[in-house]
Design a protein around this motif. Structure first.
Motif, PDB file in Angstrom:
ATOM      1  N   MET A   1       0.862  -1.173   0.000  1.00  0.00           N
ATOM      2  CA  MET A   1       0.000   0.000   0.000  1.00  0.00           C
ATOM      3  C   MET A   1       0.902   1.227   0.000  1.00  0.00           C
ATOM      4  SD  MET A   1      -2.851   1.637   0.116  1.00  0.00           S
ATOM      5  CE  MET A   1      -3.884   0.248  -0.040  1.00  0.00           C
ATOM      6  N   ASN A   2       0.744   2.081  -1.004  1.00  0.00           N
ATOM      7  CA  ASN A   2       1.543   3.304  -1.084  1.00  0.00           C
ATOM      8  C   ASN A   2       0.950   4.392  -0.202  1.00  0.00           C
ATOM      9  OD1 ASN A   2       3.028   1.945  -2.951  1.00  0.00           O
ATOM     10  ND2 ASN A   2       2.594   3.328  -4.641  1.00  0.00           N
ATOM     11  N   CYS A   3       1.826   5.200   0.372  1.00  0.00           N
ATOM     12  CA  CYS A   3       1.404   6.324   1.205  1.00  0.00           C
ATOM     13  C   CYS A   3       0.724   7.367   0.318  1.00  0.00           C
ATOM     14  CB  CYS A   3       2.613   6.933   1.904  1.00  0.00           C
ATOM     15  SG  CYS A   3       2.266   8.476   2.772  1.00  0.00           S
ATOM     16  N   PRO A   4      -0.472   7.823   0.695  1.00  0.00           N
ATOM     17  CA  PRO A   4      -1.149   8.831  -0.126  1.00  0.00           C
ATOM     18  C   PRO A   4      -0.495  10.207  -0.034  1.00  0.00           C
ATOM     19  CG  PRO A   4      -2.511   8.217   1.761  1.00  0.00           C
ATOM     20  CD  PRO A   4      -1.312   7.341   1.787  1.00  0.00           C
ATOM     21  N   ASP A   5       0.405  10.389   0.931  1.00  0.00           N
ATOM     22  CA  ASP A   5       1.060  11.682   1.113  1.00  0.00           C
ATOM     23  C   ASP A   5       2.361  11.775   0.320  1.00  0.00           C
ATOM     24  OD1 ASP A   5       1.038  14.273   2.396  1.00  0.00           O
ATOM     25  OD2 ASP A   5       2.687  13.540   3.649  1.00  0.00           O
ATOM     26  N   ASP A   7       3.816   8.833  -1.393  1.00  0.00           N
ATOM     27  CA  ASP A   7       3.847   7.743  -2.361  1.00  0.00           C
ATOM     28  C   ASP A   7       4.899   6.673  -2.055  1.00  0.00           C
ATOM     29  OD1 ASP A   7       2.534   6.603  -4.549  1.00  0.00           O
ATOM     30  OD2 ASP A   7       4.163   7.197  -5.903  1.00  0.00           O
ATOM     31  N   ASN A   8       5.393   6.658  -0.839  1.00  0.00           N
ATOM     32  CA  ASN A   8       6.319   5.616  -0.422  1.00  0.00           C
ATOM     33  C   ASN A   8       5.568   4.285  -0.365  1.00  0.00           C
ATOM     34  OD1 ASN A   8       8.607   4.327   0.623  1.00  0.00           O
ATOM     35  ND2 ASN A   8       8.038   4.801   2.734  1.00  0.00           N
ATOM     36  N   ASP A   9       6.228   3.203  -0.806  1.00  0.00           N
ATOM     37  CA  ASP A   9       5.540   1.917  -0.830  1.00  0.00           C
ATOM     38  C   ASP A   9       5.725   1.122   0.464  1.00  0.00           C
ATOM     39  OD1 ASP A   9       8.181   1.253  -1.136  1.00  0.00           O
ATOM     40  OD2 ASP A   9       7.860  -0.118  -2.809  1.00  0.00           O
ATOM     41  N   ARG A  10       6.383   1.691   1.452  1.00  0.00           N
ATOM     42  CA  ARG A  10       6.594   1.006   2.730  1.00  0.00           C
ATOM     43  C   ARG A  10       5.710   1.627   3.799  1.00  0.00           C
ATOM     44  NH1 ARG A  10      11.575  -2.140   3.975  1.00  0.00           N
ATOM     45  NH2 ARG A  10      10.326  -1.978   5.821  1.00  0.00           N
ATOM     46  N   THR A  24     -15.989  -6.258   5.753  1.00  0.00           N
ATOM     47  CA  THR A  24     -14.977  -5.269   5.405  1.00  0.00           C
ATOM     48  C   THR A  24     -13.935  -5.195   6.528  1.00  0.00           C
ATOM     49  OG1 THR A  24     -16.614  -3.955   4.225  1.00  0.00           O
ATOM     50  CG2 THR A  24     -14.569  -2.853   4.784  1.00  0.00           C
ATOM     51  N   VAL A  25     -12.662  -5.133   6.155  1.00  0.00           N
ATOM     52  CA  VAL A  25     -11.578  -5.003   7.126  1.00  0.00           C
ATOM     53  C   VAL A  25     -11.032  -3.580   7.051  1.00  0.00           C
ATOM     54  CG1 VAL A  25      -9.288  -5.820   7.794  1.00  0.00           C
ATOM     55  CG2 VAL A  25     -10.979  -7.433   6.941  1.00  0.00           C
ATOM     56  N   ARG A  26     -10.948  -2.926   8.204  1.00  0.00           N
ATOM     57  CA  ARG A  26     -10.414  -1.565   8.309  1.00  0.00           C
ATOM     58  C   ARG A  26      -9.008  -1.657   8.879  1.00  0.00           C
ATOM     59  NH1 ARG A  26      -9.712   1.192  12.568  1.00  0.00           N
ATOM     60  NH2 ARG A  26      -9.614   3.430  12.623  1.00  0.00           N
ATOM     61  N   ARG A  27      -8.056  -0.977   8.228  1.00  0.00           N
ATOM     62  CA  ARG A  27      -6.676  -0.980   8.715  1.00  0.00           C
ATOM     63  C   ARG A  27      -6.166   0.458   8.849  1.00  0.00           C
ATOM     64  NH1 ARG A  27      -5.281  -6.293   8.330  1.00  0.00           N
ATOM     65  NH2 ARG A  27      -5.938  -7.436   6.478  1.00  0.00           N
ATOM     66  N   ARG A  28      -5.594   0.766  10.010  1.00  0.00           N
ATOM     67  CA  ARG A  28      -4.902   2.045  10.198  1.00  0.00           C
ATOM     68  C   ARG A  28      -3.449   1.788   9.854  1.00  0.00           C
ATOM     69  NH1 ARG A  28      -6.186   6.779   9.877  1.00  0.00           N
ATOM     70  NH2 ARG A  28      -4.736   7.519  11.407  1.00  0.00           N
ATOM     71  N   ARG A  29      -2.904   2.628   9.000  1.00  0.00           N
ATOM     72  CA  ARG A  29      -1.532   2.441   8.526  1.00  0.00           C
ATOM     73  C   ARG A  29      -0.699   3.697   8.791  1.00  0.00           C
ATOM     74  NH1 ARG A  29      -0.886  -1.816   4.828  1.00  0.00           N
ATOM     75  NH2 ARG A  29      -2.836  -2.855   4.308  1.00  0.00           N
ATOM     76  N   GLU A  30       0.610   3.490   8.799  1.00  0.00           N
ATOM     77  CA  GLU A  30       1.535   4.612   8.960  1.00  0.00           C
ATOM     78  C   GLU A  30       2.672   4.440   7.970  1.00  0.00           C
ATOM     79  OE1 GLU A  30       3.512   6.925  12.659  1.00  0.00           O
ATOM     80  OE2 GLU A  30       4.014   4.786  12.556  1.00  0.00           O
ATOM     81  N   CYS A  31       3.035   5.539   7.312  1.00  0.00           N
ATOM     82  CA  CYS A  31       4.126   5.537   6.349  1.00  0.00           C
ATOM     83  C   CYS A  31       5.455   5.437   7.103  1.00  0.00           C
ATOM     84  CB  CYS A  31       4.089   6.808   5.503  1.00  0.00           C
ATOM     85  SG  CYS A  31       5.458   6.934   4.329  1.00  0.00           S
ATOM     86  N   CYS A  32       6.349   4.585   6.623  1.00  0.00           N
ATOM     87  CA  CYS A  32       7.648   4.414   7.262  1.00  0.00           C
ATOM     88  C   CYS A  32       8.591   5.588   6.970  1.00  0.00           C
ATOM     89  CB  CYS A  32       8.297   3.102   6.807  1.00  0.00           C
ATOM     90  SG  CYS A  32       7.387   1.652   7.347  1.00  0.00           S
ATOM     91  N   ARG A  33       8.312   6.358   5.927  1.00  0.00           N
ATOM     92  CA  ARG A  33       9.163   7.487   5.575  1.00  0.00           C
ATOM     93  C   ARG A  33       8.694   8.783   6.239  1.00  0.00           C
ATOM     94  NH1 ARG A  33       9.195   9.150  -0.443  1.00  0.00           N
ATOM     95  NH2 ARG A  33      10.320   7.210  -0.734  1.00  0.00           N
ATOM     96  N   PHE A  38      -2.996   6.889   7.774  1.00  0.00           N
ATOM     97  CA  PHE A  38      -4.192   6.836   6.935  1.00  0.00           C
ATOM     98  C   PHE A  38      -4.911   5.510   7.165  1.00  0.00           C
ATOM     99  CE2 PHE A  38      -0.618   5.241   4.567  1.00  0.00           C
ATOM    100  CZ  PHE A  38      -1.081   4.192   3.807  1.00  0.00           C
ATOM    101  N   THR A  39      -6.142   5.444   6.666  1.00  0.00           N
ATOM    102  CA  THR A  39      -6.976   4.260   6.842  1.00  0.00           C
ATOM    103  C   THR A  39      -7.262   3.632   5.486  1.00  0.00           C
ATOM    104  OG1 THR A  39      -8.045   5.295   8.750  1.00  0.00           O
ATOM    105  CG2 THR A  39      -9.178   3.433   7.765  1.00  0.00           C
ATOM    106  N   THR A  40      -7.214   2.314   5.431  1.00  0.00           N
ATOM    107  CA  THR A  40      -7.611   1.584   4.225  1.00  0.00           C
ATOM    108  C   THR A  40      -8.735   0.625   4.598  1.00  0.00           C
ATOM    109  OG1 THR A  40      -5.974  -0.172   4.587  1.00  0.00           O
ATOM    110  CG2 THR A  40      -5.313   1.690   3.187  1.00  0.00           C
ATOM    111  N   TYR A  41      -9.533   0.287   3.602  1.00  0.00           N
ATOM    112  CA  TYR A  41     -10.627  -0.664   3.786  1.00  0.00           C
ATOM    113  C   TYR A  41     -10.475  -1.765   2.754  1.00  0.00           C
ATOM    114  CZ  TYR A  41     -12.678   2.970   6.658  1.00  0.00           C
ATOM    115  OH  TYR A  41     -12.893   3.887   7.640  1.00  0.00           O
TER     116      TYR A  41
END
Length: 162
Positions: A1-5, A7-10, A24-33, A38-41
């Motif tokens: 999943m790329n960061c929407p801010d 575009d990092n792929d990690r 539906t599965v909700r995931r809270r994610r954080e960009c490593c860079r 952000f949230t994905t579904y």
């Protein structure tokens, strides 16, 4: 999943949960860079219609692709965009009413043909000539004769169609 801010792929998953119905599965994610959160579904792909092509391939149903085929058939005919949209909605409703995940392309073609035949006979002939891959003039003539025969039957017995 790329960061929407950035575009990092990690990215890493911080939290996972599902909705009340569990579809539906909700995931809270954080960009490593950049540490953007952000949230994905996620939902199963089988919820959407799939089309089985003549060659056996299966691909997602594409409303725009079907719309483009209908637009080509009704080009320069007295058919409005609203009528095309209504035809698409009718076909989709009939597909969903079948309660099947995988629909054959021939079924879709048959449904569009039936609806186009009542809407505009010239558009119908255009559509089936592509859908049925007419390669000989006799095929056009045979289909045209069937349309004209049906029209004559309706003309001779106007109460028949009611």
């Amino acid at each position: 999943m790329n960061c929407p801010d950035c575009d990092n792929d990690r990215t890493r998953v911080l939290d996972t949960g599902s909705n009340a119905s569990g579809d539906t599965v909700r995931r809270r994610r954080e960009c490593c860079r950049c540490s953007f959160r952000f949230t994905t579904y996620e939902r199963p792909e089988w919820d959407s219609l799939q089309v089985k092509k003549r060659n056996g391939d299966i691909e997602p149903y594409d409303k725009q692709k079907l719309r483009n085929g209908i637009i080509r058939a009704v080009e320069k005919r007295p058919i409005t965009d609203e009528q095309v949209a209504e035809l698409l909605e009718t076909v989709e409703a009939e597909l969903r009413a079948r309660d099947e995940r995988i629909i054959s392309s021939s079924l879709i073609g048959d449904l569009v043909s039936e609806n186009l035949r009542t809407l505009d006979q010239v558009a119908y002939i255009r559509f089936v000539s592509v859908y049925k891959s007419f390669s000989e003039p006799q095929e056009f003539l045979k289909e045209l004769d069937a349309v004209l025969d049906a029209e004559l039957d309706d003309f001779e017995d106007p109460n028949r169609s009611q």
